[in-house]
Scaffold this active site. Structure first.
Site, PDB file in Angstrom:
ATOM      1  N   LEU A 128       1.335   2.134  -6.455  1.00 47.24           N
ATOM      2  CA  LEU A 128       0.975   0.994  -7.295  1.00 47.24           C
ATOM      3  C   LEU A 128      -0.548   0.844  -7.430  1.00 47.24           C
ATOM      4  O   LEU A 128      -1.049  -0.218  -7.793  1.00 47.24           O
ATOM      5  CB  LEU A 128       1.611  -0.290  -6.745  1.00 47.24           C
ATOM      6  N   ASP A 173      -5.626   5.662 -12.451  1.00 49.52           N
ATOM      7  CA  ASP A 173      -5.417   4.455 -11.628  1.00 49.52           C
ATOM      8  C   ASP A 173      -6.596   3.483 -11.732  1.00 49.52           C
ATOM      9  O   ASP A 173      -6.424   2.312 -12.079  1.00 49.52           O
ATOM     10  CB  ASP A 173      -5.226   4.842 -10.153  1.00 49.52           C
ATOM     11  N   PRO A 221       0.828  -1.216   0.000  1.00 50.07           N
ATOM     12  CA  PRO A 221       0.000   0.000   0.000  1.00 50.07           C
ATOM     13  C   PRO A 221       0.859   1.262   0.000  1.00 50.07           C
ATOM     14  O   PRO A 221       2.028   1.223   0.381  1.00 50.07           O
ATOM     15  CB  PRO A 221      -0.792  -0.104   1.307  1.00 50.07           C
TER      16      PRO A 221
HETATM   17  C1  MEV Z   1      -0.921   8.574  -9.278  1.00 56.43           C
HETATM   18  O1  MEV Z   1      -0.875   7.175  -9.479  1.00 56.43           O
HETATM   19  C2  MEV Z   1      -0.728   9.294 -10.567  1.00 56.43           C
HETATM   20  C3  MEV Z   1      -0.719  10.837 -10.502  1.00 56.43           C
HETATM   21  O2  MEV Z   1      -0.564  11.264 -11.857  1.00 56.43           O
HETATM   22  C4  MEV Z   1      -1.990  11.386  -9.906  1.00 56.43           C
HETATM   23  C5  MEV Z   1      -3.221  11.190 -10.799  1.00 56.43           C
HETATM   24  O3  MEV Z   1      -3.091  10.876 -11.987  1.00 56.43           O
HETATM   25  O4  MEV Z   1      -4.320  11.403 -10.274  1.00 56.43           O
HETATM   26  C6  MEV Z   1       0.448  11.351  -9.702  1.00 56.43           C
END
Ligand code: MEV
Length: 303
Positions: free
Chosen positions: A94, A140, A90
């Site tokens: 990832l 994500d 966590p």
């Molecule tokens: C987080 O995994 C990726 C970032 O670009 C934030 C987002 O896309 O919301 C840092």
């Protein structure tokens, strides 16, 4: 209690191969699902509930309770008790919250008796993800929901089918601040020096487009070079650290075609290296005490 066999659902974690942070400012990102992720399973219950994992900190707990309440409301409070299990580290960049959002949302939508469409899964999981991250780009949970390598731009994702397997080694390089904090601190720098930061985000966008084309064509050296350039740009944005740079250098010295931080970066977090065959390098690095694993993000199973 008489436990009736329930449903189960899996949300894969993700790695951003190219384009984190730029994606928050409307640039594209290349991201793929991991073999590791979050599994949610359910049993019939009197009311909707979630068993909160004990390992979470007080603030993570609160965020999860809020996010679950939101998705429960959006799906009409189906009468199930949800349990979670994860093999993703966590808070490492990832995609554990996106993976959790996808696994839990799919379960609740199914339990509410609906036929779950891809669009609906992504829309409701995004509401949950917003409770964790404030103003996420959506890359994500979309990567997790699609389960394939995607070229993502806010509001739109295209599935890519590379000619060769894209395999990475993921190494953990110490603790980091929350994604929310790192994104907010960058937002302040960007607001102070908008012209300079806009140029850097545009350069990231260009390198993502080049790298995605290389990935599709099976040009792993071209993709690796794009990753190296992307790491330089992330460093210029103030998103790297000594721990991250040392791990990047280590993966390159071990033969990576390209290596960079993945996710939000900051003080620490995860680093990825692109390898034709990452498994032997995983064995070697583990012997040296580095916490790492390999995953195939896309492409045919064998060359
Ligand atoms: C987080 O995994 C990726 C970032 O670009 C934030 C987002 O896309 O919301 C840092």
């Amino acid at each position: 209690m008489n436990v009736v066999a329930g449903e189960s659902s899996f949300g894969p974690g993700k790695v951003i191969v190219l384009g984190e942070h730029g994606v928050v400012y409307g640039q594209p990102a290349l991201a793929g699902p991991l073999s590791r992720g979050v599994r949610a399973w359910s049993e019939p219950a009197k009311r909707t509930s979630l068993e909160i994992p004990e390992v979470l900190s007080a603030s993570q707990r609160l965020a999860l309770e809020r996010a679950f309440a939101r998705v429960a409301k959006l799906t009409g409070h189906p009468p199930i008790a949800v349990h979670l299990d994860s093999d993703l580290p966590p808070s490492m960049g990832l995609g554990s919250s996106g993976a959790l959002a996808v696994a839990v949302t799919r379960l609740l939508l199914r339990a509410s008796g609906e036929r779950v469409s891809q669009a609906q899964l992504e829309r409701v999981a995004f509401e949950m993800e917003k409770e964790f991250h404030g103003t996420p780009s959506g890359v994500d949970h979309t990567t997790s929901a699609r389960g394939s390598l995607i070229l993502f731009r806010k509001g739109k994702a295209t599935t890519l089918r590379p000619r060769r397997p894209v395999k990475v080694l993921i190494a953990l390089a110490g603790e980091r601040a929350s994604t929310k904090q790192t994104v907010l601190a960058l937002r302040e720098r960007q607001a102070r020096w908008p012209a300079r930061y806009t140029r850097l985000f545009q350069s990231i966008g260009a390198v993502v487009r080049d790298g995605a084309k290389a990935a599709v064509e099976g040009d792993l050296e071209g993709l690796g070079d794009a990753m190296n350039v992307n790491q330089g740009l992330l460093n210029a944005l103030g998103l790297s650290s000594l721990a991250l740079e040392e791990m990047v250098a280590r993966l390159r010295a071990a033969g990576a075609l390209g290596a960079k931080l993945t996710g939000a970066g900051g003080d620490g977090g995860a680093v990825i290296g692109l390898f034709r065959e990452p498994e032997p390098v995983v064995m070697k690095l583990r012997k040296a005490g580095i916490d790492c694993f390999a995953s195939q993000l896309a492409g045919p199973e064998a060359l």
